[in-house]
Design a protein around this motif. Structure first.
Motif, PDB file in Angstrom:
ATOM      1  N   VAL A 208     -71.938  32.695 -49.696  1.00  0.00           N
ATOM      2  CA  VAL A 208     -71.722  31.084 -50.758  1.00  0.00           C
ATOM      3  C   VAL A 208     -72.250  31.069 -51.437  1.00  0.00           C
ATOM      4  O   VAL A 208     -71.769  31.376 -52.734  1.00  0.00           O
ATOM      5  N   GLU A 209     -73.278  31.458 -51.347  1.00  0.00           N
ATOM      6  CA  GLU A 209     -74.465  31.337 -52.613  1.00  0.00           C
ATOM      7  C   GLU A 209     -73.866  32.783 -53.770  1.00  0.00           C
ATOM      8  O   GLU A 209     -72.997  32.248 -55.127  1.00  0.00           O
ATOM      9  N   ALA A 211     -70.319  32.887 -54.238  1.00  0.00           N
ATOM     10  CA  ALA A 211     -69.649  33.306 -54.529  1.00  0.00           C
ATOM     11  C   ALA A 211     -69.688  32.299 -56.233  1.00  0.00           C
ATOM     12  O   ALA A 211     -69.254  32.168 -56.774  1.00  0.00           O
ATOM     13  N   ARG A 212     -70.156  31.560 -55.324  1.00  0.00           N
ATOM     14  CA  ARG A 212     -71.223  30.335 -55.888  1.00  0.00           C
ATOM     15  C   ARG A 212     -71.882  30.861 -57.365  1.00  0.00           C
ATOM     16  O   ARG A 212     -71.291  31.113 -59.130  1.00  0.00           O
ATOM     17  N   LEU A 213     -72.404  32.272 -57.568  1.00  0.00           N
ATOM     18  CA  LEU A 213     -73.150  32.209 -59.152  1.00  0.00           C
ATOM     19  C   LEU A 213     -71.918  33.690 -59.475  1.00  0.00           C
ATOM     20  O   LEU A 213     -71.971  33.298 -60.570  1.00  0.00           O
ATOM     21  N   GLN A 215     -68.914  33.119 -59.901  1.00  0.00           N
ATOM     22  CA  GLN A 215     -68.406  31.532 -60.558  1.00  0.00           C
ATOM     23  C   GLN A 215     -68.721  30.854 -61.505  1.00  0.00           C
ATOM     24  O   GLN A 215     -68.242  30.775 -62.762  1.00  0.00           O
ATOM     25  N   LEU A 216     -69.774  30.648 -61.634  1.00  0.00           N
ATOM     26  CA  LEU A 216     -70.837  30.713 -62.603  1.00  0.00           C
ATOM     27  C   LEU A 216     -71.273  31.272 -64.191  1.00  0.00           C
ATOM     28  O   LEU A 216     -71.003  31.660 -65.323  1.00  0.00           O
ATOM     29  N   PRO A 230     -61.124  30.959 -58.594  1.00  0.00           N
ATOM     30  CA  PRO A 230     -62.834  31.426 -57.817  1.00  0.00           C
ATOM     31  C   PRO A 230     -62.633  32.257 -56.567  1.00  0.00           C
ATOM     32  O   PRO A 230     -61.412  32.922 -56.208  1.00  0.00           O
ATOM     33  N   SER A 233     -66.274  32.342 -50.657  1.00  0.00           N
ATOM     34  CA  SER A 233     -66.802  33.003 -50.068  1.00  0.00           C
ATOM     35  C   SER A 233     -66.927  33.913 -49.075  1.00  0.00           C
ATOM     36  O   SER A 233     -67.012  35.089 -48.672  1.00  0.00           O
TER      37      SER A 233
END
Length: 335
Positions: A208-209, A211-213, A215-216, A230, A233
């Motif tokens: 999850v982290e 995928a978030r990073l 995208q950022l 996106p 994850s």
């Protein structure tokens, strides 16, 4: 030769796919489960292909079908009525070709496999498929993919570092003085930072982290009107602990939180770096982006990995690490 195409979201993966990957020692980037995770959020329809000869898989193909536009693209589903489109042959989330051939296959066999795939593509998509574009084709593969009637153009090159060192000290010593000083300082500063922990070649990350990073990071580089799709994850979840998957990471030692990462695939030919991500401001303020490259170089030196691929873009920056460019081409063929 006979080719079978399948949509990894809804159709079973042929048994020959995984067997081919094992037999040929292919990179984990070709894992069908990971590619299916990408397919679920893709604006184009992902189609994978297996070419068999006498019951034995001799080639794999990967790519997606749909609009060639990067801005305001129109989704074109394969399963029902849709707009005309193009099949783009490429490895998803990477910088390499969208095809693999069995090592024993000669030139004539590879051409036959490519033709079988194109026949299957035309049979599956019909007149809606205007053609196929083979992206990121290496110079070695050009004779197989191009013909006199096909358009061939150079595209953004890959960046490669050939490993010829016995230690990081030897690597640093071979750099020009100004670059040597700066990269050594980055490397030492990260090691000395009590708020950072370095992980080199780790087998898994928090999906999850990651995928978030990721995208950022991509949000920083979007062009006006470009659509951000996106990366789920599930992609990282399905790659975690797979053979050949190597993450290079910086984490917070107090919490274990992921601050930056590179996803790389190790196989016989070398280490291929693909997806990257970092927390807002972390990579720039603390030199983590540069340090990830250095950790990958260190990993390659310690394990005798023959070469590293750092992908497209940022050519001048990557040249500071000693990278050279390797030409790649696009070959377009009407169907």
């Amino acid at each position: 030769m006979r080719a079978e195409l399948f949509d990894p979201r809804t159709e079973a993966v042929p048994a020959e796919w995984d067997k081919f990957l094992r037999d040929e020692g292919a990179p984990a980037a070709w894992d069908a489960g990971a590619l299916a995770a990408v397919a679920w959020t893709s604006l184009r329809t992902v189609l994978l292909g297996v070419v068999a000869d006498g019951g034995q898989a001799v080639a794999l193909f990967c790519g997606d079908f749909g609009s060639p536009r990067r801005r305001n693209p129109v989704y074109s589903p394969v399963g029902g009525p849709g707009r005309p489109g193009v099949y783009f042959s490429r490895i998803l989330m990477g910088f390499d070709e969208g095809f693999l051939f069995a090592t024993h296959l000669d030139h004539a066999g590879r051409v036959a496999a490519r033709r079988a795939f194109e026949r299957a593509l035309k049979a599956r998509l019909g007149r809606r498929c205007l053609g196929v574009v083979y992206q990121n084709v290496s110079a070695a593969a050009l004779p197989v993919m191009r013909t006199a009637a096909r358009l061939c153009r150079p595209v953004s090159p890959n960046t490669v570092l050939v490993n010829r060192w016995q230690s990081m000290e030897e690597y640093f010593a071979g750099l020009p003085r100004d670059r040597r000083r700066r990269l050594r300082r980055t490397y030492a500063d990260v090691d000395a930072d009590s708020g950072l922990r370095v992980g080199a070649g780790v087998p898994a990350v928090d999906p999850v982290e990651a995928a978030r990073l990721e995208q950022l990071t991509r949000l920083k580089h979007l062009s006006p009107g470009e659509v951000l799709v996106p990366l789920p994850s599930l992609y990282f979840e399905r790659l975690n602990h797979r053979d050949g998957v190597r993450y290079f990471v910086h984490t917070d030692p107090a919490t274990g939180a992921l601050l930056s990462f590179d996803l790389s695939f190790e196989h016989a030919a070398g280490l291929v770096t693909t997806v990257t991500g970092s927390a807002a401001g972390a990579a720039t303020g603390r030199g983590l982006y540069w340090d990830l490259y250095l950790r990958e170089i260190e990993y390659a030196i310690e394990r005798g990995v023959p070469r590293l691929e750092f992908g497209k873009g940022l050519v001048e920056l990557k040249a500071r690490f000693g990278c050279v460019t390797v030409p790649q081409y696009a070959v377009a063929a009407p169907l």
